[in-house]
Each structure stands twice: as C-alpha cells, then as structure tokens.
Design a protein around this motif. Sequence first.
Motif, PDB file in Angstrom:
ATOM      1  N   CYS A  90       0.821  -1.211   0.000  1.00 21.36           N
ATOM      2  CA  CYS A  90       0.000   0.000   0.000  1.00 21.36           C
ATOM      3  C   CYS A  90       0.858   1.266   0.000  1.00 21.36           C
ATOM      4  N   ARG A  92       1.295   3.462   2.192  1.00 27.39           N
ATOM      5  CA  ARG A  92       2.039   3.782   3.426  1.00 27.39           C
ATOM      6  C   ARG A  92       3.352   2.999   3.483  1.00 27.39           C
ATOM      7  N   CYS A  93       3.377   1.849   2.817  1.00 27.73           N
ATOM      8  CA  CYS A  93       4.485   0.898   3.016  1.00 27.73           C
ATOM      9  C   CYS A  93       5.520   0.889   1.897  1.00 27.73           C
ATOM     10  N   CYS A 143      -3.056  -4.897   2.171  1.00 20.88           N
ATOM     11  CA  CYS A 143      -1.637  -4.590   2.004  1.00 20.88           C
ATOM     12  C   CYS A 143      -0.818  -5.834   2.335  1.00 20.88           C
ATOM     13  N   GLU A 146       1.631  -5.375   5.307  1.00 17.41           N
ATOM     14  CA  GLU A 146       1.066  -5.251   6.652  1.00 17.41           C
ATOM     15  C   GLU A 146       0.305  -6.481   7.109  1.00 17.41           C
TER      16      GLU A 146
HETATM   17 ZN   LIG Z   1       0.815  -1.155   3.834  1.00 17.20          ZN
END
Ligand SMILES: [Zn+2]
Length: 168
Positions: A90, A92-93, A143, A146
């Motif tokens: 995702c 964020r990652c 994700c 995660e």
């Molecule tokens: Zn993520």
Amino acid sequence: MHQTHSDVVLVVDGSENEPTCDALVTQSKGVGVAAMAADCMPVTFSADGVVGIAHVGRVGLVKGIAQKTVEVMFGLGAEKITATIGPSICGRCYEVSPEMYSEVIALIPATATSAVLHTLDLQAGVTAQLSALGVEIRNVGICTRENPEYFSYRGGDVIERQAGIISL
Ligand SMILES: [Zn+2]
C-alpha cells in the motif's frame, strides 16, 4: 506467464506454455489466466466474453501495462470492464528513494503520498489510469506488507508469491 515488468499483453487460448509477458487476455471459456505477485499488484479484468490479468508493479505502472490490457480488451469487443486490484503493497508501506519518488509522481501524480515519507501509492496510480478509461475499479484493500497472511517481498518473502486468477 514469465513476468519481466514489461508492457507486453498477450491474447491466449490456453495452448501457450508460460509466455513471456505481464498481462494475459482470453476469450476462451475455462482457461484461467494468472499473475504471480508479492507486493506488486495482481489486477483482474472482467467484461462480457473476455477477461484479463495484469502484473502491475512500479515499472509496469509507468509503462502502462494496465491501460494496455484494457485497450486489448476493448479491441476484442469488451464494453464495460471491471478491474479488481488484488493484495499488494500500500501507499504507506512502499518507500522508494526521494529521487525515484519524484520521478514516478511526475509521470503519475496519483501515486503521490508525501515528499517526507516518499512512499508511492501504486494502487491509487492504477486506479487513476483505469478510471480515465472508464473502467470500474474494485480494490480488495489488502496490504501484503502489513497483513501477515499474505506474502510480501519487502517483508522478506523472497520466493513465495500470491496468484491472481480469473477465467470466463
Ligand atoms: Zn501497507
């Protein structure tokens, strides 16, 4: 398929043996087309009488592999196409270097997140590309980095992959 982060889309009928490409389209009933991924996006495409799959990572996104898959499907008579973004890393990652971040967001602004974090949102990028072609988008919202139930290359799973599969 043998995936190489290319922009090659092939129309297949099931007789091929691991063709080298990053997207497959078929009109043959009962033939499953599959993409392997562990952080890259497996994106399935469905329409009346034709389905497709694409392996879309950063490189493929920039090369337009998802859009090319849709164009091939339109060429085969598809009218309304629905795409589903499978489990993938995702926004964020997916951290990249600041240089790479600037390069990709200049080409595909929807991938931008924050210049401080310099993570790319590939799911948002492919959503923008496909929406512009009139494709309806679904995103499973998982994700791989995660969620421990999924393989993640960034998370240390060097060999294992998920498979996205679709058939008529
Ligand atoms: Zn993520």
